[in-house]
Design a protein around this motif. Structure first.
Motif, PDB file in Angstrom:
ATOM      1  N   GLY A  37      13.808  33.349  28.035  1.00  0.00           N
ATOM      2  CA  GLY A  37      13.178  33.957  27.502  1.00  0.00           C
ATOM      3  C   GLY A  37      12.197  34.445  26.163  1.00  0.00           C
ATOM      4  N   ILE A  38      12.274  32.721  26.060  1.00  0.00           N
ATOM      5  CA  ILE A  38      10.522  32.391  25.229  1.00  0.00           C
ATOM      6  C   ILE A  38      10.030  32.393  25.930  1.00  0.00           C
ATOM      7  N   ILE A  39       9.434  31.843  26.991  1.00  0.00           N
ATOM      8  CA  ILE A  39       8.246  32.028  27.480  1.00  0.00           C
ATOM      9  C   ILE A  39       7.619  33.246  28.055  1.00  0.00           C
ATOM     10  N   VAL A  40       8.851  33.976  28.042  1.00  0.00           N
ATOM     11  CA  VAL A  40       7.801  35.328  28.448  1.00  0.00           C
ATOM     12  C   VAL A  40       7.489  36.798  27.448  1.00  0.00           C
ATOM     13  N   ALA A  41       8.377  36.245  26.023  1.00  0.00           N
ATOM     14  CA  ALA A  41       7.978  36.862  25.037  1.00  0.00           C
ATOM     15  C   ALA A  41       6.792  36.493  24.495  1.00  0.00           C
ATOM     16  N   ILE A  42       6.493  35.036  24.821  1.00  0.00           N
ATOM     17  CA  ILE A  42       5.490  34.349  24.380  1.00  0.00           C
ATOM     18  C   ILE A  42       4.018  35.489  25.246  1.00  0.00           C
ATOM     19  N   LEU A  43       4.291  35.332  26.789  1.00  0.00           N
ATOM     20  CA  LEU A  43       3.428  35.796  26.606  1.00  0.00           C
ATOM     21  C   LEU A  43       3.215  37.468  26.716  1.00  0.00           C
ATOM     22  N   ALA A  44       4.183  37.878  26.818  1.00  0.00           N
ATOM     23  CA  ALA A  44       3.612  39.474  26.350  1.00  0.00           C
ATOM     24  C   ALA A  44       3.199  38.884  25.063  1.00  0.00           C
ATOM     25  N   ILE A  45       3.330  38.401  23.977  1.00  0.00           N
ATOM     26  CA  ILE A  45       3.267  38.390  22.083  1.00  0.00           C
ATOM     27  C   ILE A  45       1.646  37.833  23.340  1.00  0.00           C
ATOM     28  N   PHE A  46       1.273  37.520  23.252  1.00  0.00           N
ATOM     29  CA  PHE A  46       0.429  36.691  23.840  1.00  0.00           C
ATOM     30  C   PHE A  46      -1.229  37.977  24.759  1.00  0.00           C
ATOM     31  N   VAL A  47      -0.756  38.868  25.254  1.00  0.00           N
ATOM     32  CA  VAL A  47      -1.362  39.608  25.702  1.00  0.00           C
ATOM     33  C   VAL A  47      -1.516  40.736  24.478  1.00  0.00           C
ATOM     34  N   ASP A  48      -0.469  41.161  23.450  1.00  0.00           N
ATOM     35  CA  ASP A  48      -0.534  42.340  23.010  1.00  0.00           C
ATOM     36  C   ASP A  48      -1.885  41.684  21.308  1.00  0.00           C
ATOM     37  N   LEU A  49      -1.344  40.279  21.598  1.00  0.00           N
ATOM     38  CA  LEU A  49      -2.759  39.715  20.400  1.00  0.00           C
ATOM     39  C   LEU A  49      -4.190  39.465  20.940  1.00  0.00           C
ATOM     40  N   ILE A  50      -4.267  39.391  21.808  1.00  0.00           N
ATOM     41  CA  ILE A  50      -5.511  39.906  22.484  1.00  0.00           C
ATOM     42  C   ILE A  50      -6.113  41.606  22.913  1.00  0.00           C
ATOM     43  N   PHE A  51      -5.297  41.946  22.836  1.00  0.00           N
ATOM     44  CA  PHE A  51      -4.937  43.273  23.210  1.00  0.00           C
ATOM     45  C   PHE A  51      -5.688  44.218  21.505  1.00  0.00           C
ATOM     46  N   GLU A  52      -5.338  43.285  20.611  1.00  0.00           N
ATOM     47  CA  GLU A  52      -5.116  44.246  19.485  1.00  0.00           C
ATOM     48  C   GLU A  52      -6.305  43.923  19.201  1.00  0.00           C
ATOM     49  N   LYS A  53      -6.771  42.447  19.207  1.00  0.00           N
ATOM     50  CA  LYS A  53      -8.064  42.454  19.401  1.00  0.00           C
ATOM     51  C   LYS A  53      -9.212  43.111  20.019  1.00  0.00           C
ATOM     52  N   ILE A  54      -8.993  43.072  20.791  1.00  0.00           N
ATOM     53  CA  ILE A  54     -10.490  44.074  21.883  1.00  0.00           C
ATOM     54  C   ILE A  54     -10.175  46.284  20.961  1.00  0.00           C
ATOM     55  N   GLU A  55      -8.908  46.297  20.781  1.00  0.00           N
ATOM     56  CA  GLU A  55      -9.069  47.698  20.321  1.00  0.00           C
ATOM     57  C   GLU A  55      -9.572  47.719  18.967  1.00  0.00           C
ATOM     58  N   ASN A  56      -9.818  46.867  18.536  1.00  0.00           N
ATOM     59  CA  ASN A  56     -10.187  46.909  16.697  1.00  0.00           C
ATOM     60  C   ASN A  56     -11.846  47.273  16.750  1.00  0.00           C
ATOM     61  N   LEU A  57     -12.268  46.132  17.712  1.00  0.00           N
ATOM     62  CA  LEU A  57     -13.560  46.365  18.018  1.00  0.00           C
ATOM     63  C   LEU A  57     -14.161  47.483  18.392  1.00  0.00           C
ATOM     64  N   SER A  58     -12.987  48.393  18.595  1.00  0.00           N
ATOM     65  CA  SER A  58     -13.453  49.448  18.911  1.00  0.00           C
ATOM     66  C   SER A  58     -13.333  50.222  17.537  1.00  0.00           C
ATOM     67  N   LEU A  59     -12.647  49.822  17.062  1.00  0.00           N
ATOM     68  CA  LEU A  59     -11.898  50.871  15.991  1.00  0.00           C
ATOM     69  C   LEU A  59     -13.376  51.731  15.233  1.00  0.00           C
ATOM     70  N   LYS A  60     -13.808  51.262  15.449  1.00  0.00           N
ATOM     71  CA  LYS A  60     -14.946  51.613  14.119  1.00  0.00           C
ATOM     72  C   LYS A  60     -15.073  53.346  13.858  1.00  0.00           C
ATOM     73  N   TRP A  61     -15.367  54.212  15.127  1.00  0.00           N
ATOM     74  CA  TRP A  61     -14.945  54.815  14.722  1.00  0.00           C
ATOM     75  C   TRP A  61     -14.308  56.004  15.321  1.00  0.00           C
ATOM     76  N   ALA A  62     -12.882  55.410  15.489  1.00  0.00           N
ATOM     77  CA  ALA A  62     -12.027  56.456  15.554  1.00  0.00           C
ATOM     78  C   ALA A  62     -10.969  57.120  14.011  1.00  0.00           C
TER      79      ALA A  62
END
Lengths: 207, 358
Positions: free
Chosen positions: A182-207
């Protein structure tokens, strides 16, 4: 903890397969999802788009395990079934988000672009996609996260992912195995989530 | 020069625009107005082929719009819509430079032009790195105008550009645009549903109904001689009062005045001029009218200042509300230019009325 150390090699290879299955199904889902999302958002296809969005909305509410079971009935045991069902299941949020965020762009913006002399592809690539990038990314994020979790179910139909640890753990009542899986799957999911949060924040400027 | 030749547009079987034959003069603002669904926006969009005409032709400087590639046609014509039409993901700089960018101008030339435009629309260059959402509605609209002017097109198409702006900012945008046009002399086609806006900025007004052009004329003419009941109704019951907004006080300025210092007041024996403005260092204290002085009244009055572009209506309202009969015209660059009397304004208007009724 002992379990983790003693079976480190197997766990590592299961994790690897887990990621592989997720990527093999999600990458095509992203590509085709964005493509269909763009097609469904075109002015002339808008009613078709709305129709599909509704269908997808319903599809999305089917539990993933049921979905895999249904696909299994058609394609049988093996990685093919896993990839196909994960693909179908995860393409939904990508299309949904792409189309709806493209449709959210005010007509005036598109019209300004046209009136200023941008051609069709310039409007798509310079105006529409950049403006809706956040929505599209969040669709991709959802679909990746869903697939990381859903890939565990693949074990049921014969593809050994991290789901194997969980399934065996359940069968032999080993709480430590359930935790590790369970924990490994959760870590994978959280890892992906964090990466995407970073990417999305980069594009937040005009939204 | 833009010419419409038997121009029509059909949507399905219904005419949205019916058989227009018109000429828009160079350097003028032509306003298209009418109720919604009258075809004014359709007409505008046919000029840059956002909507393709069904019948007839449009000629720009004697060349048919169909002889242009539609993309390059649009790049050669400025296009302004409501402020929401700015690209939200681009900085102000990129928004303004989009057409020069498409036309593949050099970087240095684009830079220079963008800075020039910011000066022209009176916004600080520090805005260039901002995003549209960081600007106010009025500022965004100015950027919209700058963007359309970027490649210095001869023609500007404006589709209800100030429609979404609140009334106060709207008025200042209109003033801004009128001033800008004085310098630029573009050929402007401007769609609006606001008759006051049309009268204020239009050199010519085209009144449309059901796809047809009912009347196309100078604002004064339309106000004086509305062609039919429909036009009269569109202009509203205030039609005659609106006419007052078109007459400029500058036509009735009187120049027989003198500026004197405060300590000179007592020394005046004979009035040669009708009006004496009393100066006190950098300020003006008041004025004395010859008439008042001769009647022996205590006669220093407060000055009502107006600017040189002021119209009849605003001047009359201002004077009535202040209880004065004389307004002094003060121009920022040239100082005091003269004065006008309310009676002259009213008399001129009555005379015009009399001529019309006969």
């Amino acid at each position: 903890m002992n379990y983790l150390i003693n079976n480190f090699r197997e766990i590592l290879s299961l994790t690897f397969i887990h990621i592989l299955v997720t990527l093999l199904s999600t990458l095509p889902a992203i590509i085709f999802g964005v493509l269909f999302g763009i097609i469904f958002s075109r002015k002339k296809l808008i009613s078709l788009g709305n129709f599909f969005l509704n269908i997808f909305g319903i599809l999305q509410s089917i539990p993933s395990i049921a979905f895999i079971a249904i696909i299994f009935m058609y394609t049988g045991i093996g990685i093919k079934t896993v990839i196909i069902s994960l693909f179908v299941y995860s393409i939904v949020p990508v299309i949904y988000n792409t189309t709806s965020s493209l449709l959210l762009i005010p007509d005036e913006v598109i019209e300004a672009g046209k009136g200023m002399g941008l051609n069709r592809s310039q409007i798509l690539f310079k105006i529409e996609l950049p403006i809706s990038i956040r929505g599209i990314l969040s669709g991709i994020r959802t679909s990746l996260t869903i697939n990381i979790a859903t890939a565990t179910v693949a074990t049921v139909i014969g593809v050994d992912t991290l789901g194997k640890i969980i399934l065996i753990g359940l069968r032999v009542r080993r709480l430590d195995m359930l935790w590790v899986g369970g924990i490994i799957v959760a870590i994978l999911a959280i890892f992906v989530d964090l990466i995407f949060e970073k990417i999305e924040n980069l594009s937040l400027k005009w939204a | 020069m833009i010419e419409f030749i038997n121009l029509s547009k059909k949507f399905k079987e219904k005419y949205a625009v019916k058989n227009l034959n018109l000429t828009f003069n160079d350097g003028e603002i032509s306003v298209l107005i009418g109720p919604s669904g009258c075809g004014k926006t359709t007409t505008l969009k046919m000029i840059n082929r956002l909507i393709e005409p069904t019948e007839g032709n449009i000629k720009i400087n004697n060349k048919s719009i169909f002889d242009f590639d539609e993309i390059s046609l649009r790049r050669s014509i400025g296009y302004v819509i409501q402020e929401i039409g700015l690209f939200p993901h681009y900085t102000i700089y990129k928004n303004i430079s989009i057409v020069p960018e498409l036309l593949k101008w050099e970087k240095g030339k684009i830079d220079k032009r963008v800075n020039e435009l910011m000066d022209l629309i009176n916004l600080p260059r520090t805005y260039l790195n901002r995003c549209p959402k960081e600007l106010s509605g009025g500022e965004k609209q100015r950027i919209g105008v700058a963007r359309a002017l970027a490649s210095d097109p001869e023609i500007l198409l404006m589709d209800e550009p100030f429609g979404a702006i609140d009334p106060i900012n709207r008025k200042s945008l209109q003033d801004f645009f009128v001033e800008l046009q004085k310098a630029l002399k573009k050929t402007v086609i401007f769609v609006t549903h606001d008759i006051l806006e049309a009268i204020k900025i239009g050199d010519r007004i085209g009144i449309m109904k059901d796809g047809e052009m009912i009347q196309f004329d100078k604002p004064q003419e339309i106000l004086k001689r509305p062609k039919n009941k429909f036009v009269e109704e569109l202009l509203g019951v205030n039609r005659n009062i609106l006419r007052l907004t078109l007459n400029k006080v500058l036509d009735f300025v009187k120049k027989d005045f003198k500026i004197i210092n405060k300590d000179e007041v007592k020394e005046i024996k004979n009035f040669n001029d009708s009006l004496y403005i009393i100066k006190n260092e950098n300020n003006y204290d008041g004025f004395i009218l010859k008439k008042d002085f001769e009647k022996g009244r205590d006669c220093i009055r407060e000055i009502v200042f107006i600017n040189e572009n002021e119209n009849f209506l605003d001047t009359i309202i201002l004077l009535l509300s202040k209880g004065e009969k004389v307004a002094v015209i003060k121009c920022i660059e040239r100082g005091i230019m003269g004065y006008v009397e309310i009676n002259d304004l009213i008399r001129a208007f009555e005379k015009e009325e009399y001529e019309l009724s006969n």
